[in-house]
Design an enzyme around this catalytic site. Structure first.
Site, mmCIF file in Angstrom:
data_model
loop_
_atom_site.group_PDB
_atom_site.id
_atom_site.type_symbol
_atom_site.label_atom_id
_atom_site.label_comp_id
_atom_site.label_asym_id
_atom_site.label_seq_id
_atom_site.Cartn_x
_atom_site.Cartn_y
_atom_site.Cartn_z
ATOM 1 N N ASN A 9 -34.531 -66.862 -29.871
ATOM 2 C CA ASN A 9 -33.247 -66.333 -29.820
ATOM 3 C C ASN A 9 -32.273 -65.300 -30.243
ATOM 4 O O ASN A 9 -32.276 -66.333 -30.907
ATOM 5 C CB ASN A 9 -32.798 -66.713 -28.442
ATOM 6 C CG ASN A 9 -31.465 -65.861 -28.023
ATOM 7 O OD1 ASN A 9 -30.991 -64.717 -28.073
ATOM 8 N ND2 ASN A 9 -30.433 -66.670 -27.476
ATOM 9 N N LYS A 11 -30.657 -62.825 -30.837
ATOM 10 C CA LYS A 11 -28.843 -62.453 -30.091
ATOM 11 C C LYS A 11 -28.760 -61.411 -30.207
ATOM 12 O O LYS A 11 -29.648 -60.812 -30.758
ATOM 13 C CB LYS A 11 -28.303 -63.878 -30.283
ATOM 14 C CG LYS A 11 -28.867 -65.118 -30.160
ATOM 15 C CD LYS A 11 -27.424 -65.990 -30.199
ATOM 16 C CE LYS A 11 -27.731 -67.528 -29.480
ATOM 17 N NZ LYS A 11 -27.187 -68.476 -29.453
ATOM 18 N N HIS A 95 -28.575 -67.292 -19.727
ATOM 19 C CA HIS A 95 -27.951 -67.944 -21.226
ATOM 20 C C HIS A 95 -26.624 -67.938 -21.163
ATOM 21 O O HIS A 95 -25.627 -67.369 -20.694
ATOM 22 C CB HIS A 95 -28.620 -67.143 -22.565
ATOM 23 C CG HIS A 95 -28.275 -67.494 -23.956
ATOM 24 N ND1 HIS A 95 -26.934 -67.897 -24.662
ATOM 25 C CD2 HIS A 95 -28.889 -68.613 -24.381
ATOM 26 C CE1 HIS A 95 -26.887 -68.762 -25.012
ATOM 27 N NE2 HIS A 95 -28.252 -68.822 -25.364
ATOM 28 N N GLU A 97 -24.094 -67.612 -22.877
ATOM 29 C CA GLU A 97 -23.336 -66.695 -23.415
ATOM 30 C C GLU A 97 -23.201 -65.787 -21.926
ATOM 31 O O GLU A 97 -21.623 -65.451 -22.603
ATOM 32 C CB GLU A 97 -23.472 -66.394 -24.313
ATOM 33 C CG GLU A 97 -23.375 -67.333 -25.891
ATOM 34 C CD GLU A 97 -24.825 -67.445 -26.611
ATOM 35 O OE1 GLU A 97 -25.183 -66.642 -27.584
ATOM 36 O OE2 GLU A 97 -24.751 -68.495 -27.852
ATOM 37 N N GLU A 167 -29.212 -76.202 -22.240
ATOM 38 C CA GLU A 167 -28.754 -75.956 -23.136
ATOM 39 C C GLU A 167 -27.950 -76.556 -23.076
ATOM 40 O O GLU A 167 -27.159 -76.087 -22.517
ATOM 41 C CB GLU A 167 -28.969 -73.959 -23.536
ATOM 42 C CG GLU A 167 -30.501 -73.610 -24.313
ATOM 43 C CD GLU A 167 -30.289 -72.241 -24.823
ATOM 44 O OE1 GLU A 167 -30.761 -72.476 -26.071
ATOM 45 O OE2 GLU A 167 -29.441 -71.770 -24.565
ATOM 46 N N GLY A 173 -25.421 -73.217 -31.518
ATOM 47 C CA GLY A 173 -24.781 -72.728 -32.617
ATOM 48 C C GLY A 173 -23.710 -73.819 -33.484
ATOM 49 O O GLY A 173 -23.053 -73.038 -34.244
ATOM 50 N N SER A 213 -29.358 -76.403 -31.444
ATOM 51 C CA SER A 213 -28.864 -75.785 -32.503
ATOM 52 C C SER A 213 -30.237 -76.864 -32.821
ATOM 53 O O SER A 213 -30.451 -77.952 -33.535
ATOM 54 C CB SER A 213 -27.461 -77.577 -33.109
ATOM 55 O OG SER A 213 -26.708 -76.828 -32.892
HETATM 56 P P1 PGA Z 1 -28.759 -72.638 -31.310
HETATM 57 O O1 PGA Z 1 -28.855 -71.084 -30.158
HETATM 58 O O2 PGA Z 1 -30.268 -72.700 -31.944
HETATM 59 O O3 PGA Z 1 -28.614 -71.643 -32.787
HETATM 60 O O4 PGA Z 1 -28.219 -73.281 -31.148
HETATM 61 C C1 PGA Z 1 -29.818 -71.650 -29.156
HETATM 62 C C2 PGA Z 1 -29.440 -70.447 -28.054
HETATM 63 O O5 PGA Z 1 -28.758 -69.910 -27.674
HETATM 64 O O6 PGA Z 1 -30.714 -70.821 -27.257
#
Ligand code: PGA
Length: 251
Positions: A9, A11, A95, A97, A167, A173, A213
């Site tokens: 992803n 983003k 997601h 976010e 997740e 992140g 992560s």
């Molecule tokens: P990350 O993000 O690997 O940077 O933690 C994962 C995601 O949001 O899908």
């Protein structure tokens, strides 16, 4: 057995130049034999270009979001058919976010999942608890509500086309990964829930990715858990070499 899918992803990262560089690096460095499907999810503006560079490789294309309406006065939105027309196979929906920053509800996500399916796109449906929810011991309640409301009116036949991504929001992140045991516990809970909703045979076939992560050095252990069937990778998918190491960790 559920199939293994490693998805990146991107983003809101990578303009056209950065996207060309990243997908070219992935295509060039992809091992001859891999044990998973590989998906990249660039921003909307790079989808068509990435598709043209990836179409004869092992890399499939996904988008990061879409609207549930077919067309109309929805300024700034992108429809399922638009995503299909530039080569998308997958679309990430719900997601954390999108939920937290853009206020997406389970009801909206449910509408999006249905539209994606009826348009021939495979949803990567994201769920996960916040740190506060985990510390209040309501992780399973939160996950159950997201699954039940997000999959409302979805049939067993449709379920076979949906990928789930667990997740934990506190792991996204932050560099804080769920331990393999913590992740497996929730993945098992999700599979049991799917089994209650759709039967054991369907539940066993559903790919449940872990996200939060995921890095080259923790991927193998996470991916070896019995109910973890892939990864949704953010930060570590932005460099070809680290994403390829995660792909290689999928056995
Ligand atoms: P990350 O993000 O690997 O940077 O933690 C994962 C995601 O949001 O899908």
């Amino acid at each position: 057995m559920a199939r293994m899918i490693i998805a990146g992803n991107w983003k809101m990262q990578n303009d056209i130049n950065g996207s060309v560089e990243l997908v070219s690096g992935l295509a060039a460095g992809m091992p001859a034999k891999i044990n998973c499907e590989v998906v990249v999810c660039p921003p909307f503006t790079s989808l068509e270009t990435v598709y043209s560079l990836a179409k004869n490789t092992k890399i499939s294309l996904g988008a990061q979001n879409m609207h549930f309406e077919d067309s109309g006065a929805f300024t700034g939105e992108i429809s399922a058919s638009m995503l299909k027309s530039v080569g998308c196979k997958y679309v990430i929906l719900g997601h954390s976010e999108r939920r937290a920053i853009f206020g997406e509800s389970n009801d909206w996500i449910n509408k999006k999942i249905k539209k994606a399916l009826s348009s021939g796109l495979l949803p990567i449906f994201c769920i996960g608890e916040t740190l506060e929810e985990r510390e209040s011991n309501i992780t399973f309640d939160v996950i159950k509500k997201q699954v039940v409301e997000g999959l409302k009116d979805i049939t067993a036949a449709q379920m076979a086309d949906i990928v789930l991504a667990y997740e934990p929001v506190w792991a996204i992140g932050t560099g804080k990964t769920a331990s393999p045991a913590q992740a497996q516990e929730v993945h098992k809970f999700i599979r049991t829930l799917l089994s209650e909703l759709y039967g054991a045979a369907i539940a066993a076939e559903v790919t449940i990715q872990y996200g939060g992560s995921v890095k080259p050095d923790n991927a193998a252990e996470l991916l070896s858990q019995p109910d973890i069937n892939g990864a949704l990778v953010g930060g570590a998918c932005l460099k070809a070499d680290s994403f390829i190491k995660i792909i290689e960790a999928a056995k």
